[in-house]
Every structure is written in structure tokens, then in C-alpha cells.
Scaffold this active site. Structure first.
Site, PDB file in Angstrom:
ATOM      1  N   SER A 178     -17.332 121.997  27.394  1.00 36.33           N
ATOM      2  CA  SER A 178     -16.730 120.960  26.656  1.00 36.33           C
ATOM      3  C   SER A 178     -16.084 120.054  27.744  1.00 36.33           C
ATOM      4  CB  SER A 178     -15.842 121.520  25.689  1.00 36.33           C
ATOM      5  OG  SER A 178     -16.692 122.281  24.802  1.00 36.33           O
ATOM      6  N   CYS A 179     -16.116 118.782  26.891  1.00 37.72           N
ATOM      7  CA  CYS A 179     -15.249 117.783  27.554  1.00 37.72           C
ATOM      8  C   CYS A 179     -14.020 118.023  27.991  1.00 37.72           C
ATOM      9  CB  CYS A 179     -15.049 116.686  26.567  1.00 37.72           C
ATOM     10  SG  CYS A 179     -14.020 115.258  27.094  1.00 37.72           S
ATOM     11  N   PRO A 180     -13.559 117.737  29.296  1.00 40.54           N
ATOM     12  CA  PRO A 180     -14.085 116.878  30.311  1.00 40.54           C
ATOM     13  C   PRO A 180     -14.817 117.689  31.450  1.00 40.54           C
ATOM     14  CG  PRO A 180     -11.664 117.196  30.654  1.00 40.54           C
ATOM     15  CD  PRO A 180     -12.148 118.318  29.700  1.00 40.54           C
TER      16      PRO A 180
END
Lengths: 176, 75
Positions: free
Chosen positions: B13-15
Site C-alpha cells: 500500500s501507499c507509500p
């Protein structure tokens, strides 16, 4: 004549385009979610080759004290603060639905399931990418914290004047 | 196309796809190519923004079966 006058302006414009962007984060809050947000933004900004400085003040220190420090503080009242909220980036409480630690536990389970980095890992990433972290001297005095209580790799403690210089020189400043 | 480094950021997932890409770029030389594969839909815009900010070039980009593939050239 006018062409000669324009030349320096064009130079300035191209210099401006290549100028490194600067981000300043004032990490004021101590709960899990804002700490997480600060760490995500700071690590990503550094990954984007921006110059990142984090000024840590008041409750933000929860994330700067070593996880292993149980009761930092020099007197009873300062130690009481550490009893009421355990310091360390791995021990942050949720601002809502903390439920004696059940909330953060669930949050970390979800983070694991969805491959979201924990604040501690992102902090490591920040330090690896050269994010400058400035502890607030006044808060250290107030909470009775020594440099030994804090994680390694921090800048020298500074005050509000330095923070204001960082903020006014930055392209964007976030108060988290 | 001579890809020097392949980075698998699937499931992250981000980042993290951006952070993995940053770490990867540090290991290759200017002009060399890196391929990043991610499943985070947000990475499509994020990778372009990251390339724009760092100066690396996004040479190629496609998606298939929920996977997003980016080829980036080191500046």
C-alpha cells in the site's frame, strides 16, 4: 536592449524550476493516526527528492522517545506523564476508539493484512532518506527528557525561532 | 529493452511502492532502466508524480489483471 535585460530573468526562471522543494512538518500530536500521517508524508516527500524537516514539539515527542524507555522524566510529575501515556513510536494510542489498546492492536492487524507500513518502519525510512528531525528544546525541558531518552540520528534540539525559519523557507508547512 | 532492475511492489500500500522505487533507483546507474510492478491503483498517478518530482523518466506504463507496470529510466 530589452533582450539583454530579459536574459538574467530567464536564467532565474530555469534555476527556479530546478530548485529543490522544501517541506516542513510540525509534529505536534502524539496519537497513532497523526504520527502515522506525518511519517507517510515525510518519507514520501524525501523519496520525491524534497528536503524535509520535521520539528517535533509537545505530544509529538511520544514518537521520538525510544520504545524501550518506560518512564523518562526527572521528577514525579514528568514520570506520571509517562505512566499516563507510554512513550515510543510503537506505543501510540488511537485518538478515538483506543479501548485500552484494542484499537491500535486492530489497526496494526489491518496494516499487516493490507501491507501498510507501520510508523516505526516509515521513521526508519525517513532517517535513511535524510529527513532532518529537530526536537523542540522547550518540550524536552518540560517533559524532563535527555538526548539519551530519544532515538538516534536526530538534529540538535532547537526552538521556535529555528522552526519559523524552516517554515518560512519551506514551500509547504504542515502542522500535524 | 534492457531492464536492469525489477522491483515487485505487488500487494503493497501507499507509500511503499514509491519508497521501494526510490530504494531501487539508488542501486542503478544513470540511463539504466528499472521496472516496478504494483497492485495499488493509486500508484498509477503517484509513480508519475514521483518521476516528475525526482527527474527520472517514466518510459512505459501499462496494466493487466490488476497489476500496474512501470518502466523508469534513471536520470
Amino acid at each position: 536592449m530589452s533582450a539583454v535585460e530579459l536574459a538574467p530573468a530567464a536564467e532565474v526562471a530555469s534555476e527556479g524550476a530546478a530548485k529543490t522543494k522544501k517541506i516542513c512538518i510540525i509534529a505536534y500530536s502524539g496519537e497513532l493516526e497523526p504520527t502515522w500521517a506525518s511519517m507517510i508524508i515525510a518519507s514520501t516527500a524525501a523519496a520525491m527528492d524534497m528536503e524535509v524537516s520535521i520539528f517535533v514539539t509537545f505530544w509529538g515527542f511520544g514518537a521520538l522517545v525510544k520504545d524501550s524507555k518506560r518512564l523518562p522524566g526527572k521528577n514525579l510529575m514528568q514520570r506520571m506523564l509517562s505512566v499516563m501515556q507510554r512513550p515510543g513510536i510503537s506505543h501510540r494510542k488511537l485518538s478515538k476508539m483506543n479501548f485500552m489498546g484494542m484499537g491500535p492492536w486492530m489497526m496494526f492487524q489491518l496494516a499487516k493484512k493490507y501491507n501498510v507500513s507501520k510508523p516505526k518502519d516509515l521513521l526508519g525510512m525517513c532517517q535513511e532518506l535524510g529527513v532532518k528531525i529537530y526536537p523542540c528544546q522547550m518540550t524536552m525541558d518540560l517533559f524532563g527528557l535527555n538526548k539519551e531518552d530519544l532515538i538516534d540520528g536526530l538534529e540538535e534540539p532547537v526552538g521556535a525561532a529555528t522552526m519559523l525559519m524552516l517554515a518560512t523557507e519551506a514551500d509547504s508547512t504542515l502542522f500535524i | 529493452m534492457d531492464i536492469k532492475l525489477k522491483v515487485d511492489a505487488s500487494g503493497l500500500s501507499c507509500p511503499l511502492p514509491i519508497l521501494r522505487a526510490t530504494q531501487g533507483m539508488k542501486t542503478i546507474a544513470p540511463g539504466e532502466l528499472m521496472e516496478v510492478v504494483a497492485t495499488d491503483p493509486g500508484s498509477v498517478k503517484d509513480m508519475a508524480a514521483w518521476a516528475g518530482s525526482t527527474g527520472h523518466t517514466l518510459v512505459e506504463q501499462d496494466s493487466a489483471n490488476g497489476k500496474f507496470r512501470f518502466v523508469l529510466r534513471h536520470k
